[in-house]
Design a protein around this motif. Structure first.
Motif, PDB file in Angstrom:
ATOM      1  N   GLN A   4       0.827  -1.208   0.000  1.00 46.57           N
ATOM      2  CA  GLN A   4       0.000   0.000   0.000  1.00 46.57           C
ATOM      3  C   GLN A   4       0.867   1.266   0.000  1.00 46.57           C
ATOM      4  OE1 GLN A   4      -0.527  -2.700   1.710  1.00 46.57           O
ATOM      5  NE2 GLN A   4      -2.685  -3.299   1.566  1.00 46.57           N
ATOM      6  N   ALA A   5       1.950   1.227   0.795  1.00 45.57           N
ATOM      7  CA  ALA A   5       2.853   2.376   0.840  1.00 45.57           C
ATOM      8  C   ALA A   5       3.542   2.582  -0.506  1.00 45.57           C
ATOM      9  CB  ALA A   5       3.890   2.167   1.942  1.00 45.57           C
ATOM     10  N   ARG A 138      -0.231  -9.906  -9.509  1.00 49.76           N
ATOM     11  CA  ARG A 138      -1.113  -8.845  -9.009  1.00 49.76           C
ATOM     12  C   ARG A 138      -2.279  -8.592  -9.958  1.00 49.76           C
ATOM     13  NH1 ARG A 138       1.318  -2.777  -9.066  1.00 49.76           N
ATOM     14  NH2 ARG A 138       0.924  -2.222 -11.222  1.00 49.76           N
ATOM     15  N   ASP A 139      -2.200  -9.177 -11.159  1.00 52.26           N
ATOM     16  CA  ASP A 139      -3.279  -9.024 -12.122  1.00 52.26           C
ATOM     17  C   ASP A 139      -4.156 -10.269 -12.220  1.00 52.26           C
ATOM     18  OD1 ASP A 139      -2.388  -6.462 -12.843  1.00 52.26           O
ATOM     19  OD2 ASP A 139      -0.935  -7.292 -14.261  1.00 52.26           O
ATOM     20  N   VAL A 140      -3.947 -11.243 -11.318  1.00 49.18           N
ATOM     21  CA  VAL A 140      -4.724 -12.482 -11.342  1.00 49.18           C
ATOM     22  C   VAL A 140      -5.746 -12.434 -10.197  1.00 49.18           C
ATOM     23  CG1 VAL A 140      -4.658 -15.002 -11.243  1.00 49.18           C
ATOM     24  CG2 VAL A 140      -2.747 -13.736 -12.280  1.00 49.18           C
ATOM     25  N   ALA A 141      -7.018 -12.482 -10.527  1.00 54.66           N
ATOM     26  CA  ALA A 141      -8.081 -12.354  -9.528  1.00 54.66           C
ATOM     27  C   ALA A 141      -8.051 -13.512  -8.525  1.00 54.66           C
ATOM     28  CB  ALA A 141      -9.439 -12.301 -10.220  1.00 54.66           C
ATOM     29  N   HIS A 238      -5.906  -2.984  -8.441  1.00 56.92           N
ATOM     30  CA  HIS A 238      -5.453  -4.070  -9.305  1.00 56.92           C
ATOM     31  C   HIS A 238      -6.419  -5.252  -9.270  1.00 56.92           C
ATOM     32  CE1 HIS A 238      -1.862  -1.680  -9.561  1.00 56.92           C
ATOM     33  NE2 HIS A 238      -1.689  -1.746  -8.254  1.00 56.92           N
ATOM     34  N   ARG A 239      -6.434  -6.024 -10.372  1.00 58.94           N
ATOM     35  CA  ARG A 239      -7.378  -7.133 -10.480  1.00 58.94           C
ATOM     36  C   ARG A 239      -7.133  -8.190  -9.409  1.00 58.94           C
ATOM     37  NH1 ARG A 239      -6.263  -6.366 -15.954  1.00 58.94           N
ATOM     38  NH2 ARG A 239      -4.842  -8.151 -16.034  1.00 58.94           N
ATOM     39  N   ASN A 296       7.635  -8.133 -11.832  1.00 55.63           N
ATOM     40  CA  ASN A 296       6.568  -9.130 -11.871  1.00 55.63           C
ATOM     41  C   ASN A 296       6.374  -9.685 -10.458  1.00 55.63           C
ATOM     42  OD1 ASN A 296       4.737 -11.049 -12.726  1.00 55.63           O
ATOM     43  ND2 ASN A 296       6.267 -12.398 -13.631  1.00 55.63           N
ATOM     44  N   ASP A 297       5.169  -9.555  -9.909  1.00 58.92           N
ATOM     45  CA  ASP A 297       4.897 -10.082  -8.568  1.00 58.92           C
ATOM     46  C   ASP A 297       4.728 -11.597  -8.620  1.00 58.92           C
ATOM     47  OD1 ASP A 297       4.879  -7.454  -7.799  1.00 58.92           O
ATOM     48  OD2 ASP A 297       2.715  -7.308  -7.536  1.00 58.92           O
ATOM     49  N   LEU A 298       5.242 -12.286  -7.613  1.00 61.23           N
ATOM     50  CA  LEU A 298       5.129 -13.732  -7.524  1.00 61.23           C
ATOM     51  C   LEU A 298       3.992 -14.115  -6.578  1.00 61.23           C
ATOM     52  CD1 LEU A 298       8.124 -13.242  -8.465  1.00 61.23           C
ATOM     53  CD2 LEU A 298       8.677 -15.350  -7.253  1.00 61.23           C
ATOM     54  N   PRO A 299       3.225 -15.161  -6.896  1.00 61.96           N
ATOM     55  CA  PRO A 299       2.261 -15.668  -5.911  1.00 61.96           C
ATOM     56  C   PRO A 299       3.001 -16.062  -4.641  1.00 61.96           C
ATOM     57  CG  PRO A 299       1.912 -16.674  -8.068  1.00 61.96           C
ATOM     58  CD  PRO A 299       3.211 -15.939  -8.148  1.00 61.96           C
ATOM     59  N   ALA A 300       2.461 -15.699  -3.498  1.00 60.86           N
ATOM     60  CA  ALA A 300       3.143 -15.942  -2.228  1.00 60.86           C
ATOM     61  C   ALA A 300       3.422 -17.427  -2.016  1.00 60.86           C
ATOM     62  CB  ALA A 300       2.304 -15.392  -1.078  1.00 60.86           C
ATOM     63  N   GLU A 301       2.462 -18.270  -2.381  1.00 66.54           N
ATOM     64  CA  GLU A 301       2.628 -19.713  -2.156  1.00 66.54           C
ATOM     65  C   GLU A 301       3.832 -20.241  -2.931  1.00 66.54           C
ATOM     66  OE1 GLU A 301      -1.417 -18.164  -1.951  1.00 66.54           O
ATOM     67  OE2 GLU A 301      -0.087 -18.431  -3.694  1.00 66.54           O
ATOM     68  N   PHE A 302       3.950 -19.816  -4.183  1.00 61.32           N
ATOM     69  CA  PHE A 302       5.062 -20.292  -4.997  1.00 61.32           C
ATOM     70  C   PHE A 302       6.393 -19.804  -4.447  1.00 61.32           C
ATOM     71  CE2 PHE A 302       8.107 -19.461  -8.422  1.00 61.32           C
ATOM     72  CZ  PHE A 302       8.300 -20.762  -8.882  1.00 61.32           C
ATOM     73  N   TYR A 303       6.462 -18.534  -4.084  1.00 63.57           N
ATOM     74  CA  TYR A 303       7.717 -17.982  -3.560  1.00 63.57           C
ATOM     75  C   TYR A 303       8.147 -18.695  -2.283  1.00 63.57           C
ATOM     76  CZ  TYR A 303      10.917 -14.841  -1.182  1.00 63.57           C
ATOM     77  OH  TYR A 303      11.989 -14.331  -0.491  1.00 63.57           O
ATOM     78  N   LEU A 304       7.226 -18.837  -1.330  1.00 68.13           N
ATOM     79  CA  LEU A 304       7.576 -19.436  -0.042  1.00 68.13           C
ATOM     80  C   LEU A 304       7.940 -20.917  -0.196  1.00 68.13           C
ATOM     81  CD1 LEU A 304       4.814 -17.773   2.173  1.00 68.13           C
ATOM     82  CD2 LEU A 304       7.259 -17.248   2.179  1.00 68.13           C
ATOM     83  N   GLU A 305       7.201 -21.633  -1.019  1.00 66.56           N
ATOM     84  CA  GLU A 305       7.514 -23.054  -1.214  1.00 66.56           C
ATOM     85  C   GLU A 305       8.844 -23.233  -1.930  1.00 66.56           C
ATOM     86  OE1 GLU A 305       4.191 -24.857  -3.163  1.00 66.56           O
ATOM     87  OE2 GLU A 305       2.807 -24.356  -1.538  1.00 66.56           O
TER      88      GLU A 305
END
Length: 404
Positions: A4-5, A138-141, A238-239, A296-305
């Motif tokens: 947000q910041a 960030r563009d994937v609902a 964003h979507r 490009n933002d990564l899905p959190a699940e993919f990054y952490l795993e």
């Protein structure tokens, strides 16, 4: 609140950058060398480029040189899924000989797959080329659900099946683990689309070998620390609003801080080139940063795993990697030719981490295995640049064509 910041800061700075961009263009008509207007125009150009973008740049591959002919190329979307698309670079020419079908597995990282633009352009000379074109999370609902390492492997299998029988897979860096896992699953299932060859380039197959600074960073904190400090929710408008992601701007900030002085010098050179009218040299810097600053933002699940299973617990290397409840078994691969490529000076995936795949694929016969260490190159030199084109690519091409 991190995202947000960032979004607030971006929105507030946007008018200034738009004004700078407009001034840079309108003042450039003044061609007098080192004039005041030329200096103001150059300064405005630099200011307008000090920003991040979140849209994939164009590949810009509209033709390829084949022999003495320049052949037109168009992009086709073969398959489109929520988190990624399979693109094909189709050559528009009659009478071309049949060429091997290559699926280029691009990293799902803080940058877009267009970082492999040069790799695609080189492969196109002798192959029918497809690429995994990952979407910005960030563009994937939210309705499309989560996306983890299992899903990445599943996408690799589905994309390989879409390419069809006789495909060859070339994985660059991060996707080497998923590409090897997908090939193992397909081989174990006797999938007719199992790749004929698999080329793993500078990938973290076994990060226990010669740990780099990247590896040490990944093991310096428990996985809970990464989740608490690096994961954010996508803000409006964003979507993907409220999707948990590892923001690309966080990863890019870390990369840039490691070489801050070099980036500052590059922008100083950009200003000087523009003031002095050396537009070709300026354009080289502009083109690089247009790509480098597209995040490009990564899905959190993919990054952490990925951090946990690839860099902390080494699941594939120790034989515990799971895919949809089943253990991935690289020894199931028997008829897929295997090539591993490493760079002598790679400080991201050091020598030994990729060649570890050779031992994991114990059922592949020795004559189907190839390993190459390229002297004098770092990580990016493995898949781009002069030595990629002149020394590495010919070996990759030979490996693929021998497996047809």
């Amino acid at each position: 609140m991190l995202y947000q910041a960032y979004q607030l800061q971006t929105d507030m700075a946007s008018p200034l950058r738009l004004v700078a961009q407009h001034l840079s263009a309108t003042l450039w008509f003044e061609r007098t060398e080192r004039s005041l207007l030329r200096q103001v125009s150059a300064a405005c150009d630099v200011i307008s480029r000090l920003r991040l973008t979140h849209t994939r740049p164009a590949y810009g591959i509209d033709s390829v040189q084949i022999g003495e002919d320049r052949v037109p190329v168009v992009e086709d979307t073969v398959s489109k899924l929520p988190f990624g698309s399979l693109l094909r670079f189709r050559k528009l020419a009659d009478g071309l000989p049949e060429q091997p079908k290559v699926l280029l597995a691009a990293p799902l990282s803080g940058h877009f797959a267009t970082l492999l633009r040069e790799t695609v352009r080189t492969l196109l000379q002798d192959h029918e080329v497809y690429i995994t074109d990952w979407h910005n999370a960030r563009d994937v609902a939210l309705r499309h659900g989560a996306f983890g390492l299992d899903d990445y492997i599943d996408y690799m299998i589905r994309f390989t099946e879409a390419v069809g029988e006789g495909a060859h897979v070339v994985a660059v860096c991060q996707p080497c683990v998923a590409a090897l896992a997908a090939t193992a699953v397909m081989a174990e299932d006797d999938n007719p689309s199992t790749p004929r060859s698999l080329t793993l380039m500078a990938g973290p197959v076994d990060c226990r070998v010669n740990p780099t600074e990247v590896n040490r960073l990944a093991t310096s904190q428990p996985i809970e620390w990464f989740e608490k400090n690096l994961i954010s929710h996508v803000p409006l408008p964003h979507r993907g609003h409220m999707r948990r992601v590892y923001p690309g701007f966080v990863q890019l900030s870390a990369f840039m801080s490691m070489n801050l002085e070099r980036h500052q010098q590059s922008f100083r050179h950009l200003y000087e080139h523009l003031v002095e009218g050396r537009t070709d040299e300026a354009r080289t810097i502009q083109t690089f940063y247009d790509e480098y600053l597209a995040v490009n933002d990564l899905p959190a699940e993919f990054y952490l795993e990925t951090v946990e299973k690839v860099f902390q617990t080494y699941d594939l290397a120790v034989g515990t990697l799971q895919y949809q409840g089943r253990t991935v078994n690289p020894a199931a691969i028997r008829r897929t030719a295997l090539m591993t490529v490493e760079g002598e000076r790679d400080d991201i995936c050091s020598v030994g981490q990729t060649v570890a795949a050779q031992d994991l694929c114990s059922s592949v016969r020795p004559y189907l295995k190839t390993h190459h260490i390229q002297t004098g190159v770092g990580h990016y030199g493995v898949f781009s640049g002069r030595k990629w084109n002149l020394q590495i690519y010919p070996r990759v091409r030979e490996h693929i064509h021998a497996a047809m």
